[in-house]
Write a protein that holds these residues in place. Structure first.
Motif, PDB file in Angstrom:
ATOM      1  N   ASN A 117       8.949  -0.106 -12.809  1.00  0.00           N
ATOM      2  CA  ASN A 117       8.685   0.702 -11.636  1.00  0.00           C
ATOM      3  C   ASN A 117       7.351   0.237 -11.041  1.00  0.00           C
ATOM      4  O   ASN A 117       6.326   0.304 -11.699  1.00  0.00           O
ATOM      5  CB  ASN A 117       8.642   2.179 -12.052  1.00  0.00           C
ATOM      6  CG  ASN A 117       8.414   3.132 -10.920  1.00  0.00           C
ATOM      7  OD1 ASN A 117       7.632   4.047 -11.050  1.00  0.00           O
ATOM      8  ND2 ASN A 117       9.087   2.939  -9.803  1.00  0.00           N
ATOM      9  N   GLU A 133       8.722   1.049  -2.954  1.00  0.00           N
ATOM     10  CA  GLU A 133       8.702   1.234  -4.408  1.00  0.00           C
ATOM     11  C   GLU A 133       9.992   0.730  -5.041  1.00  0.00           C
ATOM     12  O   GLU A 133      11.080   1.018  -4.563  1.00  0.00           O
ATOM     13  CB  GLU A 133       8.520   2.715  -4.744  1.00  0.00           C
ATOM     14  CG  GLU A 133       8.432   2.978  -6.229  1.00  0.00           C
ATOM     15  CD  GLU A 133       8.206   4.435  -6.568  1.00  0.00           C
ATOM     16  OE1 GLU A 133       8.235   4.770  -7.759  1.00  0.00           O
ATOM     17  OE2 GLU A 133       7.991   5.251  -5.642  1.00  0.00           O
ATOM     18  N   ARG A 134       9.837  -0.014  -6.138  1.00  0.00           N
ATOM     19  CA  ARG A 134      10.980  -0.433  -6.939  1.00  0.00           C
ATOM     20  C   ARG A 134      11.086   0.535  -8.113  1.00  0.00           C
ATOM     21  O   ARG A 134      10.155   0.685  -8.888  1.00  0.00           O
ATOM     22  CB  ARG A 134      10.826  -1.847  -7.481  1.00  0.00           C
ATOM     23  CG  ARG A 134      12.071  -2.308  -8.245  1.00  0.00           C
ATOM     24  CD  ARG A 134      11.756  -3.476  -9.160  1.00  0.00           C
ATOM     25  NE  ARG A 134      12.945  -3.994  -9.790  1.00  0.00           N
ATOM     26  CZ  ARG A 134      13.501  -3.500 -10.898  1.00  0.00           C
ATOM     27  NH1 ARG A 134      12.969  -2.451 -11.503  1.00  0.00           N
ATOM     28  NH2 ARG A 134      14.577  -4.028 -11.409  1.00  0.00           N
ATOM     29  N   PHE A 135      12.248   1.182  -8.215  1.00  0.00           N
ATOM     30  CA  PHE A 135      12.483   2.121  -9.299  1.00  0.00           C
ATOM     31  C   PHE A 135      13.001   1.388 -10.530  1.00  0.00           C
ATOM     32  O   PHE A 135      13.511   0.270 -10.429  1.00  0.00           O
ATOM     33  CB  PHE A 135      13.468   3.202  -8.858  1.00  0.00           C
ATOM     34  CG  PHE A 135      12.992   3.994  -7.671  1.00  0.00           C
ATOM     35  CD1 PHE A 135      11.950   4.896  -7.791  1.00  0.00           C
ATOM     36  CD2 PHE A 135      13.579   3.815  -6.427  1.00  0.00           C
ATOM     37  CE1 PHE A 135      11.502   5.620  -6.695  1.00  0.00           C
ATOM     38  CE2 PHE A 135      13.138   4.536  -5.319  1.00  0.00           C
ATOM     39  CZ  PHE A 135      12.103   5.436  -5.454  1.00  0.00           C
ATOM     40  N   THR A 136      12.884   2.004 -11.682  1.00  0.00           N
ATOM     41  CA  THR A 136      13.348   1.417 -12.932  1.00  0.00           C
ATOM     42  C   THR A 136      14.813   1.007 -12.853  1.00  0.00           C
ATOM     43  O   THR A 136      15.224   0.017 -13.450  1.00  0.00           O
ATOM     44  CB  THR A 136      13.127   2.400 -14.102  1.00  0.00           C
ATOM     45  OG1 THR A 136      11.732   2.741 -14.125  1.00  0.00           O
ATOM     46  CG2 THR A 136      13.491   1.789 -15.427  1.00  0.00           C
ATOM     47  N   SER A 137      15.605   1.724 -12.082  1.00  0.00           N
ATOM     48  CA  SER A 137      17.036   1.425 -11.915  1.00  0.00           C
ATOM     49  C   SER A 137      17.282   0.115 -11.166  1.00  0.00           C
ATOM     50  O   SER A 137      18.390  -0.398 -11.161  1.00  0.00           O
ATOM     51  CB  SER A 137      17.715   2.557 -11.152  1.00  0.00           C
ATOM     52  OG  SER A 137      17.231   2.604  -9.815  1.00  0.00           O
ATOM     53  N   TRP A 140      15.351   0.013  -4.535  1.00  0.00           N
ATOM     54  CA  TRP A 140      14.102   0.062  -3.768  1.00  0.00           C
ATOM     55  C   TRP A 140      14.118   1.293  -2.871  1.00  0.00           C
ATOM     56  O   TRP A 140      15.156   1.680  -2.355  1.00  0.00           O
ATOM     57  CB  TRP A 140      13.945  -1.194  -2.918  1.00  0.00           C
ATOM     58  CG  TRP A 140      13.624  -2.408  -3.728  1.00  0.00           C
ATOM     59  CD1 TRP A 140      14.524  -3.240  -4.326  1.00  0.00           C
ATOM     60  CD2 TRP A 140      12.332  -2.921  -4.044  1.00  0.00           C
ATOM     61  NE1 TRP A 140      13.866  -4.244  -4.990  1.00  0.00           N
ATOM     62  CE2 TRP A 140      12.519  -4.075  -4.833  1.00  0.00           C
ATOM     63  CE3 TRP A 140      11.040  -2.516  -3.732  1.00  0.00           C
ATOM     64  CZ2 TRP A 140      11.453  -4.828  -5.310  1.00  0.00           C
ATOM     65  CZ3 TRP A 140       9.973  -3.267  -4.212  1.00  0.00           C
ATOM     66  CH2 TRP A 140      10.181  -4.408  -4.991  1.00  0.00           C
ATOM     67  N   SER A 141      12.947   1.881  -2.643  1.00  0.00           N
ATOM     68  CA  SER A 141      12.824   3.091  -1.827  1.00  0.00           C
ATOM     69  C   SER A 141      12.994   2.807  -0.343  1.00  0.00           C
ATOM     70  O   SER A 141      13.383   3.683   0.412  1.00  0.00           O
ATOM     71  CB  SER A 141      11.457   3.746  -2.050  1.00  0.00           C
ATOM     72  OG  SER A 141      10.411   2.913  -1.560  1.00  0.00           O
ATOM     73  N   THR A 148       4.932   7.060  -3.083  1.00  0.00           N
ATOM     74  CA  THR A 148       5.778   7.984  -3.833  1.00  0.00           C
ATOM     75  C   THR A 148       5.196   8.263  -5.186  1.00  0.00           C
ATOM     76  O   THR A 148       4.348   7.639  -5.660  1.00  0.00           O
ATOM     77  CB  THR A 148       7.195   7.427  -3.998  1.00  0.00           C
ATOM     78  OG1 THR A 148       7.191   6.025  -3.917  1.00  0.00           O
ATOM     79  CG2 THR A 148       8.122   8.007  -3.012  1.00  0.00           C
TER      80      THR A 148
END
Length: 148
Positions: A117, A133-137, A140-141, A148
């Protein structure tokens, strides 16, 4: 990081233009092929390239991030002012949408990391800092002016 001036872009590298990728990357990457080991400035118009990953982008507009699995991901501002990313094992530059300006003024940059993340930032045409933002999944936001 070394900078070398040259007149022409080496054959086989990628060129970022108009949101599309032109050319093909054919070389395999050894573990020591970390983006940013060597930048090559192309001509006198302020464009650079990674000698080992290709790509043509605005000089002083690149950042690299070592991911938790040990691979590298690079973020650049292309010659069309669009942000692009590439990571080891991915053979082409990916357009991240939006536009970034003011190379050399932390545009583009990594704002923070927490494993998989993390957030990438750039300065938009409105002069404000934008965040993606790059999420763990792996999702991208999308670009937003607030963190965030």
């Amino acid at each position: 990081m070394k900078i070398r001036k040259t007149v022409a872009l080496a054959a086989g590298t990628l060129m970022l233009a108009g949101g599309t990728v032109v050319g093909a990357q054919t070389s395999a990457f050894a573990e020591e092929d970390v983006p940013g080991d060597e930048l090559v400035e192309v001509g006198s118009n302020g464009t650079c390239t990674y000698s080992n990953w290709g790509g043509r982008f605005l000089c002083k507009s690149n950042v690299k991030l070592k991911l938790p699995n040990g691979t590298w991901q690079a973020f650049v501002i292309g010659t069309d002012n669009r942000p692009y990313t590439k990571w080891k094992g991915n053979m082409s530059w990916k357009n991240m949408g939006g536009k970034c300006y003011k190379p050399g003024q932390r545009s583009i940059d990594v704002e923070w990391t927490n494993g998989w993340n993390f957030a990438i930032t750039c300065i938009g045409g409105d002069g404000n800092r934008w965040y993606n933002e790059r999420f763990t999944s792996g999702r991208w936001s999308g670009w937003d002016r607030s963190r965030t």
